[in-house]
Every structure is written in structure tokens, then in C-alpha cells.
Enzyme design. Structure first.
Site, mmCIF file in Angstrom:
data_model
loop_
_atom_site.group_PDB
_atom_site.id
_atom_site.type_symbol
_atom_site.label_atom_id
_atom_site.label_comp_id
_atom_site.label_asym_id
_atom_site.label_seq_id
_atom_site.Cartn_x
_atom_site.Cartn_y
_atom_site.Cartn_z
ATOM 1 N N LYS A 176 41.994 42.036 42.802
ATOM 2 C CA LYS A 176 41.581 42.021 41.398
ATOM 3 C C LYS A 176 42.408 43.013 40.577
ATOM 4 O O LYS A 176 42.754 42.747 39.417
ATOM 5 C CB LYS A 176 40.089 42.341 41.274
ATOM 6 C CG LYS A 176 39.537 42.329 39.844
ATOM 7 C CD LYS A 176 39.708 40.971 39.174
ATOM 8 C CE LYS A 176 39.217 40.972 37.726
ATOM 9 N NZ LYS A 176 37.747 41.081 37.611
ATOM 10 N N LYS A 244 38.901 49.567 31.724
ATOM 11 C CA LYS A 244 38.362 50.133 32.966
ATOM 12 C C LYS A 244 39.108 49.593 34.177
ATOM 13 O O LYS A 244 39.480 50.343 35.091
ATOM 14 C CB LYS A 244 36.869 49.818 33.044
ATOM 15 C CG LYS A 244 36.162 50.293 34.303
ATOM 16 C CD LYS A 244 36.017 49.210 35.354
ATOM 17 C CE LYS A 244 35.184 48.042 34.859
ATOM 18 N NZ LYS A 244 35.020 47.017 35.923
#
Length: 296
Positions: A176, A244
Site C-alpha cells: 500500500k 498520512k
């Protein structure tokens, strides 16, 4: 493949992505218990046939698979190990599947802590935005032991169209991080291209028709370029959350003594836009910066 009715699923986190994902599990025939910190978000799923749970612990009670889909590493830790957390009622042999995006190191730590109680763990972050979540067409990147992956595969298939087991726990989060590095570059490149087109006076509709069939064809160009042209950024994936994710990727790269200058640039722009109050807009709001710099 395990029949949906044979598995009880607890689902914690009904945000932009999780709400659709949990609904798709119900539609697929699983017995689902849902919990969200803002409890009124559970009503939609109850109307579909899910059971409302008053806490993560209650959602885990009797569940074979417990899915968590929340914002950040501290949120996952609180859901799992905090007061009335999953750990209080997760049965030995059950599996926690965290589909949030957190650091690979945190995923491995959570797996160790849950393993001490006899609970298995898999990290399974997703890509595809709110559209993919709604259409059960997410890309799911999985880190898990092979036997754990076999258990959770039918649950993941109810939410995604591309399920890839990449290796042991932590592998999904590493994948990811790679995904977010590349996607961030796509967003910034499309934003700068649109800014250049607008400043040059090009017909942007004709432009998208022309370049959309060529080498720069991408999901971002197809699904977000028009929003950038319109200067409207309806939520698909929150810019602050992508920031983030970029930070996670940069921290991971730093630990590997690797320099990612493009990701550092994207993160710095997203940080500035977030400070200016645009963090809750879609990532395509990167166009705000690009158009400002171009004067378009």
C-alpha cells in the site's frame, strides 16, 4: 471456497470506505455485526440486516473474522486493545483483518500481540477509492500466513475484485505504501497538466479526449481530471489521509536508507493544503496548488 453463511463477520469502522465495504458483506450473505464510533452510521447497515454492536468487543463476540477499517495506527490500536476493544471478546482461532492503512511495523506488532491471545492477524489495505468500495471492486493487498489468507479470502472477495496475497504480515502495508507513492505522483502530474492546459487556453474537454487514449491514460486522469478542471473536489479519498499515507511511505523509505523526492514534494504540498483547511477534500485538491502556482 467457504460459503458466506458459514462465517460470522464483525466490522468496525463505517467511514467513507468502510460503510460501503460492510454493506457489501451483508449483500454477499455474511452474518455481519457492525460498530462505528459515531453510532448513527450503523443504522443503514441494520436496515440491510446487520446486527448493531455497542463496541468493538461486541462486534468481535462470536465472529470468525473481525474487519477493522479506521483512519490511522493509533485508531487501530485503540479498536483492538483499548477499553471494550476487539481483544476482550475475540475468540481463539478467529482472525482480525485490518484494512486500514498503517505502518508495516505496526501491523507486525499487532500481529504479535494478538497472536499471544490465540487470535490471527492479517493486514489487507485497499485501493480504489469510494467508487471501488461501493462497487465491491477494490484492490486488496494482503499480508498474512497462507492458512490465514485461506480463511479470509471469501470475506475479501465480497469487497474487492483483485485480491493479492503478497507475503507475511506487513507485506500488505508495504504494498500500500508503494501504491500511495505512485498514486500521489499521478495526482500531482495530472494537476500540473490541467493547470498548464488551462493557462494555455486549451479546450480541456478535447484535451482529455485526446490524451486519455494515449500513454498518460490512468485512473486519476479518467476519474479526477474533470474535478480538477471544475475546481470542485468531492470526497473520494481524503487529502489529509493521503498525507498520512505518504508519511508512512517516507518513514519506511528512511528506514531503508532510500530517498523518495517526488513523495516528499507531494507530502509537503498536501501538508500546506491541509494547514489551509483543504484536508477534508479529495486528493485531487492538489490542483489547488498547481493552479495557484500557474496563475490559472
Amino acid at each position: 471456497m467457504t460459503a458466506p453463511g458459514a462465517l460470522n463477520v464483525g466490522f468496525v469502522g463505517l467511514g467513507t470506505m468502510g460503510s460501503h465495504m460492510a454493506a457489501n458483506l451483508v449483500h454477499a450473505g455474511f452474518s455481519v455485526a457492525v460498530h462505528n464510533r459515531t453510532r448513527d452510521k450503523e443504522a443503514r447497515h441494520a436496515a440491510l440486516g446487520a446486527r448493531r454492536a455497542a463496541s468493538p468487543a461486541e462486534a468481535a463476540d462470536g465472529a470468525d473474522v473481525i474487519v477493522t477499517m479506521v483512519s490511522d495506527t493509533p485508531d487501530v490500536e485503540g479498536v483492538l486493545f483499548g477499553s471494550r476493544g476487539v481483544c476482550e471478546h475475540a475468540a481463539e482461532g478467529s482472525v482480525v483483518v485490518d484494512m486500514s492503512t498503517i505502518s508495516p511495523a505496526a501491523a507486525r506488532d499487532f500481529a504479535t500481540r494478538l497472536g499471544a491471545t490465540g487470535v490471527q492477524f492479517a493486514d489487507a489495505p485497499v485501493s480504489g477509492g469510494s467508487e471501488g468500495a461501493e462497487q465491491a471492486a477494490l484492490t486488496v493487498m494482503v499480508g498474512a500466513a497462507p492458512e490465514t489468507f485461506d480463511v479470509i479470502r471469501p470475506v475479501l472477495q465480497a469487497m474487492g475484485s483483485k485480491i493479492t496475497h503478497l507475503g507475511p504480515v506487513g507485506s500488505g502495508q508495504l504494498a500500500k505504501a508503494v501504491n500511495q507513492v505512485i498514486v500521489g505522483g499521478f495526482y500531482l502530474a495530472v494537476a500540473e497538466g490541467i493547470a498548464l492546459a488551462a493557462a494555455s487556453g486549451l479546450d480541456t474537454d478535447l484535451l482529455l479526449e485526446a490524451i486519455g487514449a494515449g500513454a498518460c491514460r490512468s485512473w486519476v486522469l479518467e476519474h479526477r481530471a474533470q474535478n480538477m478542471i471544475n475546481g470542485s473536489f468531492p470526497l473520494g479519498f481524503r487529502l489529509a489521509l493521503h498525507l498520512k499515507d505518504e508519511r508512512i511511505a517516507l518513514e519506511t523509505a528512511q528506514g531503508l536508507d532510500l530517498d523518495l523526492p517526488l513523495s516528499a514534494l507531494v507530502a509537503s504540498i498536501e501538508e500546506r493544503l491541509t494547514q489551509e483547511g483543504f484536508g477534508d477534500e479529495d486528493v485531487s485538491a492538489l490542483a489547488r496548488f498547481a493552479s495557484r502556482r500557474s496563475g490559472a
